[in-house]
Enzyme design. Structure first.
Site, PDB file in Angstrom:
ATOM      1  N   LYS A  10      11.361 -97.585  85.375  1.00 34.04           N
ATOM      2  CA  LYS A  10      11.807 -96.287  84.855  1.00 34.04           C
ATOM      3  C   LYS A  10      10.595 -95.367  84.770  1.00 34.04           C
ATOM      4  CE  LYS A  10      12.112 -94.333  81.190  1.00 34.04           C
ATOM      5  NZ  LYS A  10      11.485 -93.053  80.672  1.00 34.04           N
TER       6      LYS A  10
ATOM      7  N   GLY B 234       5.438 -99.092  74.307  1.00 36.09           N
ATOM      8  CA  GLY B 234       5.527 -97.742  73.765  1.00 36.09           C
ATOM      9  C   GLY B 234       5.736 -97.743  72.269  1.00 36.09           C
ATOM     10  N   SER B 235       6.402 -96.710  71.792  1.00 35.12           N
ATOM     11  CA  SER B 235       6.552 -96.513  70.349  1.00 35.12           C
ATOM     12  C   SER B 235       7.529 -97.513  69.747  1.00 35.12           C
ATOM     13  CB  SER B 235       7.040 -95.089  70.060  1.00 35.12           C
ATOM     14  OG  SER B 235       8.387 -94.934  70.463  1.00 35.12           O
TER      15      SER B 235
ATOM     16  N   GLY C  21      11.177 -98.647  71.296  1.00 36.48           N
ATOM     17  CA  GLY C  21      11.329-100.061  71.607  1.00 36.48           C
ATOM     18  C   GLY C  21      12.472-100.714  70.856  1.00 36.48           C
TER      19      GLY C  21
ATOM     20  N   GLU D  32       6.388-104.316  73.438  1.00 38.90           N
ATOM     21  CA  GLU D  32       5.120-104.199  72.720  1.00 38.90           C
ATOM     22  C   GLU D  32       5.079-102.792  72.139  1.00 38.90           C
ATOM     23  OE1 GLU D  32       1.022-102.700  73.165  1.00 38.90           O
ATOM     24  OE2 GLU D  32       1.294-104.032  74.889  1.00 38.90           O
TER      25      GLU D  32
ATOM     26  N   CYS E 249      -3.062 -99.100  71.997  1.00 39.80           N
ATOM     27  CA  CYS E 249      -2.277 -99.873  71.039  1.00 39.80           C
ATOM     28  C   CYS E 249      -3.160-100.744  70.162  1.00 39.80           C
ATOM     29  CB  CYS E 249      -1.238-100.719  71.757  1.00 39.80           C
ATOM     30  SG  CYS E 249      -1.933-101.826  73.008  1.00 39.80           S
TER      31      CYS E 249
ATOM     32  N   GLU F  47       1.140 -96.656  62.431  1.00 41.62           N
ATOM     33  CA  GLU F  47       0.292 -96.343  63.578  1.00 41.62           C
ATOM     34  C   GLU F  47       0.282 -94.832  63.788  1.00 41.62           C
ATOM     35  OE1 GLU F  47      -0.061 -97.900  68.150  1.00 41.62           O
ATOM     36  OE2 GLU F  47       1.819 -96.948  67.554  1.00 41.62           O
TER      37      GLU F  47
END
Length: 476
Positions: A151, A203-204, A208, A233, A270, A365
């Site tokens: 994607k 990603g976020s 996710g 992740e 990350c 985060e």
């Protein structure tokens, strides 16, 4: 050779997925050749790839070179590992010569990991190469024997399409879905498609978890439950605890190393430092001195454009929430209005009292060039149940004289929350190897028993199958 275009739009998805899902990757030699050829194609286009990714993401060429090297090296590593029975946990238990010694029927059993099928990969904004079209998720899926559909990430579509074209030239079983439709239509189409059998996401946390939830509740064309695994992740706070003696004896080195860790890729990693905790004894105020020195290093680094407009917006929104917490009493200069309009921000150090961390927001985060700095005694730190939230990493900096009665409890708390515990180092920088564990407890990762880095990442796209008495038909 695949002659049809690799890059497709949403209205072409249904027709093209059937051919992709039918790709035969059963021969390890074919998988190995695909991975090695793709690495060669990337090497041949190295300069163009680096320039395109840098233009789109504002990451420097020097920041992207190690990522490029990691990407091609991972492809070649997996090209070797896909040839090994050990990778797929192949094990043969022959029928015992004395049936009486068998626990249960004396069958001949052969087990190994088998590919799940077509994998959809949602790449990352911050690593357009290592977590992009030809990155670790794609490489490990190919090694497992699974074709891949990517994607497109809106942060770097030109780099993505360039990599997809090179993957086409390497004759890989890969499609690249343009993300031009509104309302997450491309993502939802992939999650819902019955031929997609697993998903990789980087990603976020919000995105996710939404993908995971949708994948868990999807239905088959026959109206049967058809959940599929998602390996996501997501966000990570990456707490660092500096013991008092280590800070006293190595103050300048520790301060410089951690500041450089935050500044690398402008904090958009990350594994970037999120919270730095300085141990304080009765006669010290280590956090104040550390904050001052840390801020001085950051002041030497100019403001930078962030990866993408949405990344900058999300960073500033999270930063605003953080700065309203009680106990925040100092910070380095914030972005000006004109800088925010241009998606530019300076690196930030934020001085916080320990009571700030009684609030969950303090542990979120920020995903950008900002870190919270605080201090406290070890008993006070260990008494806070929020210490070490679910994260990819936890870092402990200590000298031997810091190994007191609090040391082992501190290690245990760190290991309970993080997938990787670092001693006397920095959280950024991930080695690709068998022993690497790039994961964390949920929601840093939704599958903490897996890793997104290293050869064991291949196992995510497999399931174990046992063949019972399979040798009999062949023998006859």
């Amino acid at each position: 050779m695949h002659t049809a275009p690799t890059i497709i739009t949403l209205d072409q998805l249904a027709a093209r997925l059937h051919a992709l899902a039918a790709t035969d990757l059963s021969r390890p030699q074919d998988r190995s050749r695909i991975l090695a050829t793709l690495a060669d194609k990337l090497d041949a286009a190295r300069d163009t790839i680096l320039a395109t990714a840098s233009e789109e993401t504002a990451l420097t060429i020097d920041e992207l070179i190690p990522e490029f090297t990691r990407t091609t090296a991972t492809l070649r590593l997996f090209a070797t590992r896909t040839l090994s029975d050990t990778t797929f946990r192949t094990h043969h238990d022959p029928a015992p010569q004395s049936p009486a010694t068998s626990i249960g029927p004396p069958h001949d059993l052969l087990s190994r990991l088998m590919p799940l099928g077509l994998v959809a990969v949602f790449g990352a904004s911050n690593f357009p190469l290592a977590y992009g079209v030809c990155g670790g998720d794609t490489a490990s899926a190919f090694a497992a024997g699974c074709p891949v559909i990517i994607k497109e990430h809106p942060a770097h579509p030109r780099a993505g399409q360039l990599l997809a074209s090179l993957a086409h030239d390497a004759n890989t079983p890969l499609l690249y879905l343009r993300d031009t439709a509104p309302n997450n239509a491309a993502a939802n189409a992939l999650i819902d498609h019955p031929l997609v059998r697993a998903i990789g996401f980087t990603g976020s946390t919000a995105a996710g978890l939404a993908i995971d939830a949708r994948a868990r509740t999807r239905m088959s064309p026959l109206a049967r439950p058809d959940p599929i695994p998602v390996f996501a992740e997501m966000g990570s706070c990456n707490v660092i605890v500096i013991r008092a003696h280590a800070l006293r004896t190595r103050f300048e080195q520790i301060t410089r190393d951690l500041a450089n860790s935050l500044l690398t890729r402008h904090g958009q990693q990350c594994t970037a430092p999120g919270v730095i905790i300085c141990e304080e004894l009765a006669d010290t105020c280590n956090a104040d001195a550390f904050y001052t020195a840390f801020a001085q290093i950051l002041a030497q680094s100019p403001p930078r454009r962030m990866l993408a407009p949405n990344v900058a917006t999300n960073f500033h929104n999270a930063l605003t929430q953080t700065l309203t917490l009680p106990g925040i009493f100092a910070h380095t200069p914030l972005a000006t209005d004109s800088q925010r309009t241009a998606h530019i921000t300076p690196p930030l150090a934020i001085r916080a009292a320990w009571n700030t961390f009684d609030h969950n927001t303090a542990w979120q985060e920020l995903f950008g060039p900002a870190v919270l700095i605080t201090g406290g005694s070890l008993p006070a730190l260990l008494a806070n149940p929020r210490l070490f939230p679910p994260s990819l990493t936890a870092t402990l900096i200590a000298d031997p004289s810091d190994h007191d009665e609090h040391w082992q409890p501190l290690i245990a708390r760190a290991a309970a929350a993080a997938g990787r515990v670092i001693f006397n180092g920095v959280p950024t920088g991930v080695r690709v190897s068998e022993a690497m564990n790039h994961t964390g407890s949920a929601p840093a990762c939704n599958a903490p028993h897996t890793t997104a880095v290293g050869p064991r990442a291949i196992e995510r796209w497999c399931r174990p199958v046992t063949f019972q008495n399979a040798s009999e038909p062949r023998d006859k």
